[in-house]
Design an enzyme around this catalytic site. Structure first.
Site, mmCIF file in Angstrom:
data_model
loop_
_atom_site.group_PDB
_atom_site.id
_atom_site.type_symbol
_atom_site.label_atom_id
_atom_site.label_comp_id
_atom_site.label_asym_id
_atom_site.label_seq_id
_atom_site.Cartn_x
_atom_site.Cartn_y
_atom_site.Cartn_z
ATOM 1 N N GLU A 85 5.387 11.817 9.101
ATOM 2 C CA GLU A 85 5.533 11.330 7.722
ATOM 3 C C GLU A 85 5.537 9.811 7.621
ATOM 4 O O GLU A 85 5.048 9.235 6.667
ATOM 5 C CB GLU A 85 6.842 11.873 7.097
ATOM 6 N N ASP B 221 -17.789 -22.005 5.262
ATOM 7 C CA ASP B 221 -16.953 -22.743 4.324
ATOM 8 C C ASP B 221 -17.615 -22.987 2.977
ATOM 9 O O ASP B 221 -16.952 -23.320 2.007
ATOM 10 C CB ASP B 221 -16.528 -24.083 4.937
ATOM 11 N N ASP C 266 -22.157 -19.430 2.045
ATOM 12 C CA ASP C 266 -21.657 -18.459 3.023
ATOM 13 C C ASP C 266 -21.028 -17.235 2.369
ATOM 14 O O ASP C 266 -20.811 -16.219 3.031
ATOM 15 C CB ASP C 266 -20.606 -19.116 3.932
ATOM 16 N N ASP D 210 -21.203 -20.481 10.665
ATOM 17 C CA ASP D 210 -21.894 -21.586 10.029
ATOM 18 C C ASP D 210 -21.728 -22.811 10.929
ATOM 19 O O ASP D 210 -20.727 -22.945 11.627
ATOM 20 C CB ASP D 210 -21.265 -21.841 8.646
ATOM 21 N N ALA E 213 6.932 19.087 11.078
ATOM 22 C CA ALA E 213 6.828 18.698 12.483
ATOM 23 C C ALA E 213 5.420 18.231 12.838
ATOM 24 O O ALA E 213 5.240 17.328 13.656
ATOM 25 C CB ALA E 213 7.222 19.881 13.369
ATOM 26 N N ASN F 269 11.975 12.233 12.405
ATOM 27 C CA ASN F 269 10.674 11.626 12.106
ATOM 28 C C ASN F 269 10.793 10.321 11.321
ATOM 29 O O ASN F 269 10.038 9.375 11.545
ATOM 30 C CB ASN F 269 9.802 12.593 11.307
#
Length: 888
Positions: free
Chosen positions: A284, A613, A617, A326, A280, A707
């Site tokens: 899960e 790009d 970078d 950039d 309980a 659950n």
């Protein structure tokens, strides 16, 4: 620092004669010493190690312990269900990680396969992997540079280094230069050539000074190779939550044993009760549900041109408060474009869209000369050649002066190629009566070799006043970060040689060009700023150009908000961190600088996104909290190092992704709080029964059913809840903020208490129907089963109803719209059907120790189940009234 040494010093240090190069024997010896010229990557993790890495989590430990206990007490179904949840969570994690690290492989592919070298006095073509320090490399246009070179000879050599430096325009190289400043940025090292850059013009020779991992590209590879396993805010929250729930479960079990010991209960019953409470206490399905919600969010984002490589990156986007972007190709279009041109007393802006414009007579001559004095091509929106020349030819297309037609009409019969000393290029073209020289280049050099000027169609002497006028306009354009080119011509009767071309010319005018911003970026930056996000430009370009673009886009307001890489080098790390928030533009920076900048922002407690790009970078993409690569213009290296890829290279998509990230985090929070409320309700019901020596209202299998079956569907439906329209009007979430901040903990506790109380009430009512109380002894098994069935149904249905109230912390169901989340409505309906099935179908009812309920009992159960929803809506309404009252 080879750029700080003369050619003679470099040749002497590497012990090479440039006329003959290395001998075969010496090259072999150096190859053994330095190794092959290829980039190395770290060994990949096996699938087994990735799988076990997914199991290292407190919540998983408790679930596994619960599975062991359920096996020991013979509840095999429970154990199988728990293990399936653990397995699903691990498989999803392995799948995501195994797709990730591609950066080093991409870097390896970028190295040039074949190279021209001089060995034993002969020029040979060899594999680039065989190159060693000291090799003399022959460089010509169209070839990739195979290693880092100190240039020895250059003839109009230009190298395109945008992937490494971020500059749009090829860099002019000069072997004679020596840079004594040890902090000279890569983009300014004019006597060097770097691995994986491309020669676009001219020719040269260079001596190899670094290979493989010692090159600038190699240094980037090493940064990418480091293990940077920073957890995202969501991962940290869930880890904390898992630990808390784990300790709570252990504490509750221990408390049960203590209470049961004093109550002198049966040992087997104690085990059953303890496992009931452990089950309980722990949601899960939480790991699987969070993974599913993230995966669904990723799928939704991919339809909006944002591909997420790592699931937790979705949530990280939502907490970003700094976007380091950039410039080239990200904020700008990555192509030089003429935006202004000038003939005497006539300054005009070039239309950004459309073609077929008609130029004035002087303008026609200006554009025609520029197009004829160029080697670039431009057709169907695509150009080849030097970016500056492509921009000039594209200008001709706008004004019906296409290169193809002009070159066919006015055939070139002679030329004087561009030279970096003269900064001029000239061509000789055939015209109707004789020949015409067209010369383009630096405006001050054009004026030096000109004698006349074209003014309103007439050729007049070039006076000092006219010169000053041209230079004034050029200076104004330059102040706006435009690159200036002038053009002139002269008519001749006969063919002349190159030496006679650049004399007594007639100046026509000049153009200003720039790599222009993307049209849609300005609005996106304004949206980001309204959402409390600070956009920052990081570029290898020059300071003036960068600041001009930043001002136009609304990133910066003054030159004081900018700093160069050289200036960063002069600051201590602590000083940079202290002053970092003052800057919005970082110019002339190297890959190392980008990483420093990202880390300085992070040191101030910011969540940093880095977009880019190029190869340059990649390290900062890797070090940022979330790296965003461009999908079209981005290199494979940048994509491999990133967490997310934009398929349309559109900065606007980043803002949409941030909005999506915020909503996904909020949705995950809804799902988690919903599950915790449900589980707390179960804990309240079971723990109260133990504390007061009542019969346990729920068995472990019943709790597991709720659950893992009943709760899961609403939790997932909450995870795909439509986004809050006001989410981008709020500031980014504080990364240090608790998962339960803003009244979230109170909502979870309130919901849990209400669900727990109505469950116990239903259990009491089920027993009372047969004349028994909670404290009664020797309650018959069938009566107990009836009471537990009532508790089971009310617990499940109350949770289904309560999910409606979880959609917003303050807005009512009516304000949000009952049917605006059709998935949730569907989940509630399916949940009802499942509850009806498990209590009505004999084989399921027997498996879960339940029995069929009458229509009257179902009606009462629904009434009980509605109470938590109704009370929570009243609480929210009260809160809204109080807030409105305080505002008035």
């Amino acid at each position: 620092m080879w750029f700080a040494k003369s050619r003679e010093e470099v040749l002497q240090e590497l012990n090479v004669n440039p006329a003959t190069g290395l001998s075969a024997e010496e090259a072999k010896a150096r190859l053994e010493k330095h190794g092959a010229n290829k980039l190395k990557g770290k060994p990949k993790k096996s699938l087994i190690s990735l799988f076990f890495a997914q199991l290292q989590d407190m919540l998983i430990y408790v679930l596994l312990a619960a599975a062991v206990i359920t096996v020991l007490i013979g509840e095999y179904v429970d154990a199988i269900i728990i293990l399936l949840v653990v397995l699903l969570n691990a498989v999803i994690g392995v799948f995501q990680e195994s797709k990730a690290e591609k950066a080093i492989e991409a870097l390896q592919k970028m190295t040039a396969p074949k190279t021209l070298v001089r060995r034993d006095g002969e020029v040979r073509e060899i594999s680039s992997e065989e190159i060693v320090p000291g090799d003399i490399v022959i460089v010509d246009a169209g070839r990739y540079i195979p290693a880092d070179l100190r240039l020895l000879v250059t003839a109009n050599l230009q190298i395109e280094e945008s992937a490494l430096t971020g500059e749009s325009v090829p860099t002019e190289k000069n072997a004679d230069d020596v840079h004594e400043d040890s902090h000279t940025p890569i983009g300014d090292q004019s006597n060097m050539a770097f691995m994986s850059t491309l020669a676009t013009y001219g020719r040269g020779e260079g001596i190899v000074v670094a290979t493989a991992m010692e090159t600038e590209i190699g240094k980037i590879a090493q940064v990418l190779d480091e293990d940077i396993e920073e957890m995202t805010p969501l991962q940290k929250r869930l880890e904390e939550l898992g630990k808390t729930l784990g300790f709570i479960a252990i504490g509750i079990c221990a408390l049960i044993f203590i209470i049961a010991f004093f109550q002198k209960r049966d040992l087997f019953e104690i085990f059953l009760t303890a496992i009931s409470l452990a089950v309980a206490a722990i949601p899960e399905g939480l790991p699987a549900i969070v993974a599913i919600v993230l995966a669904l969010g990723v799928t939704r984002m991919s339809k909006s041109n944002a591909i997420v490589k790592k699931l937790p990156a979705v949530e990280t986007l939502g907490s970003v408060n700094i976007i380091c972007s950039d410039k080239t190709g990200t904020l700008t279009q990555n192509k030089m474009t003429v935006i202004k041109f000038y003939t005497m007393n006539n300054l005009k802006s070039v239309p950004t869209e459309g073609t077929g414009f008609t130029p004035e007579p002087d303008e026609r001559e200006l554009i025609k000369s520029f197009v004829l004095c160029s080697d670039a091509t431009y057709e169907n929106g695509e150009g080849t050649g030097d970016p500056t020349e492509v921009a000039l030819v594209a200008l001709g297309e706008k004004y019906n002066l296409s290169r193809k037609k002009l070159h066919a009409t006015y055939q070139r019969v002679g030329e004087k190629p561009f030279d970096s000393d003269r900064k001029l290029m000239s061509t000789l073209n055939q015209v109707e009566k004789g020949y015409r020289v067209h010369t383009k280049g630096a405006i001050d050099n054009i004026l030096k070799i000109s004698k006349y000027a074209l003014v309103n169609g007439a050729v007049v002497p070039l006076t000092e006043e006219l010169k000053a006028n041209y230079l004034r306009i050029a200076e104004e354009m330059s102040d706006n970060a435009l690159r200036i080119l002038g053009v002139a011509y002269k008519d001749v009767d006969n063919l002349i040689g190159p030496d006679e071309m650049e004399q007594d010319l007639t100046v026509i005018g000049l153009v200003g060009m720039i790599d222009p911003p993307r049209l849609e970026v300005k609005d996106s930056i304004a949206t980001a700023k309204r959402a409390g996000i600070t956009p920052v430009m990081i570029t290898g370009d020059h300071k003036n150009t960068a600041v001009a673009i930043a001002k136009e886009l609304g990133i910066a307001s003054s030159m004081e908000q900018s700093i160069t890489g050289a200036e960063i080098d002069e600051l201590a790390e602590e000083e940079l961190t202290k002053r970092i928030n003052n800057y919005r533009v970082f110019a002339r920076v190297s890959p190392e600088h980008k990483v420093k900048i990202v880390k300085a922002y992070q040191a101030q407690g910011n969540i940093v996104s880095m977009t880019g790009d190029g190869v340059n970078d990649a390290p900062s993409l890797k070090n940022a909290d979330i790296g965003v690569a461009m999908g079209i213009t981005g290199t494979d290296v940048a994509k491999g190092a990133s967490d997310m890829i934009l398929t349309d290279d559109n900065f606007t998509t980043i803002v949409h992704a941030i909005e999506e990230g915020r909503n996904i985090y909020n949705n995950i929070k809804k799902s988690v709080v919903f599950l915790l409320s449900c589980n707390l309700g179960e804990v309240v019901a079971v723990f109260a029964s133990v504390l007061f020596f009542w019969p346990v209202p729920l068995l472990p299998t019943q709790i597991l059913w709720i659950n893992l079956i009943t709760d899961t569907l609403p939790a997932i439906a909450l995870g795909v809840d439509p986004g809050d329209k006001d989410v981008m009007k709020k500031k980014p979430r504080n990364p240090k903020e608790s998962f339960f901040a803003g009244g979230t903990a109170w909502r979870a506790v309130l919901g849990g208490m209400l669900i727990g109380v109505v469950t116990l009430a239903a259990f009491y009512y089920g027993l009372q129907e047969f004349g028994y109380q909670l404290g009664s002894k020797d309650i018959p098994e069938d009566v107990l089963t009836h009471g537990r069935t009532m508790a089971f149904v009310v617990l499940a249905v109350s949770q289904l109803f309560y999910s409606l109230s979880m959609r917003h912390s303050t807005k009512s169901i009516a304000q949000i719209g009952l049917f605006s989340n059709k998935y949730l409505v569907g989940a509630i309906i399916i949940g009802f059907i499942l509850q009806l099935a498990v209590t009505s179908l004999p084989f399921l009812a027997n498996a879960f120790s339940l029995q069929m309920l009458s229509a009257r009992d179902w009606g009462l159960a629904v009434m009980f189940a509605l109470l938590p929803l109704v009370i929570n809506e009243i609480v929210k309404s009260t809160g809204r009234s109080q807030e409105k009252g305080s505002q008035n």
